[in-house]
Design an enzyme around this catalytic site. Structure first.
Site: not given
Ligand code: ATP
Length: 286
Positions: A10, A94-95, A136
């Site tokens: 999203k 991306p994480v 979210d």
């Molecule tokens: P948001 O936009 O909701 O804040 P994000 O995109 O910034 O999320 P994510 O990629 O969801 O962040 O992940 C943040 C942290 O959560 C990662 O550093 C990871 O260690 C942990 N995590 C737990 N479950 C997952 C998953 N299924 N995929 C990715 N990260 C995950």
């Protein structure tokens, strides 16, 4: 039995925080929409009742810290399900990027398990379970486009914006959502006009959408990470009609109606970051 589910990312077209709450969270007011960059999950029933997680990604946990695992555990407990599941997660989002990758994995797990475990729950019921996993997650269960308030879990459906190209660029830094909200000062931050965005989306006014893009969290992340601002400036100089940081960052997105402009943005951004994607906004039914 195995079920395959997609977990799309999203972006926030507009994100405002209205107050800090006693529980430490912020009340937010935002418009979120879904894009077609997605993780892929394979859910296989385990008669043993165990929940197993297999993410095969250096920065993604394989235990109860994984939001997909957490979602499965909460659903299993709440509906007293005897069978278990093995969750194979193929990450493409991306994480720690501000694209709700983990939340979307949790939501996809809930949707998939509803089928695998034959629970017959409605999307609203699944979204309610999702709220216990993360703010979210309910939006990711519903998909499409929505206005979100509360911690982000209270949703009002909104028509999706007109179709356009979305170019996503993630610099190599990771940003913690909790740290960004923790450093947010609502007295000094530049606040976006959420109502203007809602009106522009309802009117299907692409230029109006581009002009109303705004994210209160930029006031925290941009000064911390100058490369985010540089990417925004570069995107604007390439002719992107709208540019914004998504969520708490560091991913920046550009909106354009022109395919050749999206391609030019992609080629130019590859010089800045190695994670660049050209995707589309997803409409109501993904
Ligand atoms: P948001 O936009 O909701 O804040 P994000 O995109 O910034 O999320 P994510 O990629 O969801 O962040 O992940 C943040 C942290 O959560 C990662 O550093 C990871 O260690 C942990 N995590 C737990 N479950 C997952 C998953 N299924 N995929 C990715 N990260 C995950």
């Amino acid at each position: 039995m195995t079920i395959i589910v997609k977990a799309p990312a999203k972006i926030n077209l507009v994100l405002d925080a209205t107050a800090k709450r006693p529980d430490g969270y912020h009340d937010v007011h935002m418009v979120m929409t879904t894009v077609d960059l997605a993780d892929r999950l394979e859910l296989t029933e385990l008669p043993s009742g165990e929940i197993r997680m297999n993410a095969q990604h250096a920065y993604v946990p394989n235990d109860e810290r994984n939001l997909a695992y957490k979602a499965a555990a909460i659903l299993k407990e709440k509906y007293d399900v005897k069978t278990g599941v093995e969750i194979f997660l193929e990450k493409h989002i991306p994480v720690a990027a501000g694209l709700a990758g983990g939340s979307s994995d949790a939501a996809a797990t809930l949707r998939g398990l509803n089928e695998l475990w034959q629970l017959g729950l409605t999307l609203e019921e699944l979204a309610e379970v999702g709220a216990a996993v993360g703010s979210d997650v309910p939006f990711c269960v519903m998909g499409g486009t929505a206005i979100a308030t509360g911690r982000g879990e209270k949703l009002e459906k909104l028509v999706s914006p007109p179709p356009c190209w979305v170019v996503l660029a993630k610099p190599t830094i990771g940003v913690s959502t909790a740290d960004v909200y923790g450093a947010l000062d609502l007295n000094t931050a530049k606040r976006p006009n959420v109502e203007a965005m809602i009106d522009a989306v309802k009117a299907q006014d692409f230029q109006g959408i581009c002009q109303s893009l705004g994210n209160v969290l930029e006031s925290v992340t941009l000064p911390m990470h100058p490369e985010v601002e540089q990417i925004k400036e570069f995107m604007a100089s390439c002719g992107a009609e709208g540019v914004l940081m998504s969520g708490s960052g560091p991913t920046v997105f550009a909106l354009t109606e022109h395919e050749n402009r999206a391609q030019r943005l992609y080629n130019g951004l590859r010089g800045f970051c190695n994670e660049v994607y050209v995707v589309r906004l997803l409409g109501e039914n993904h």
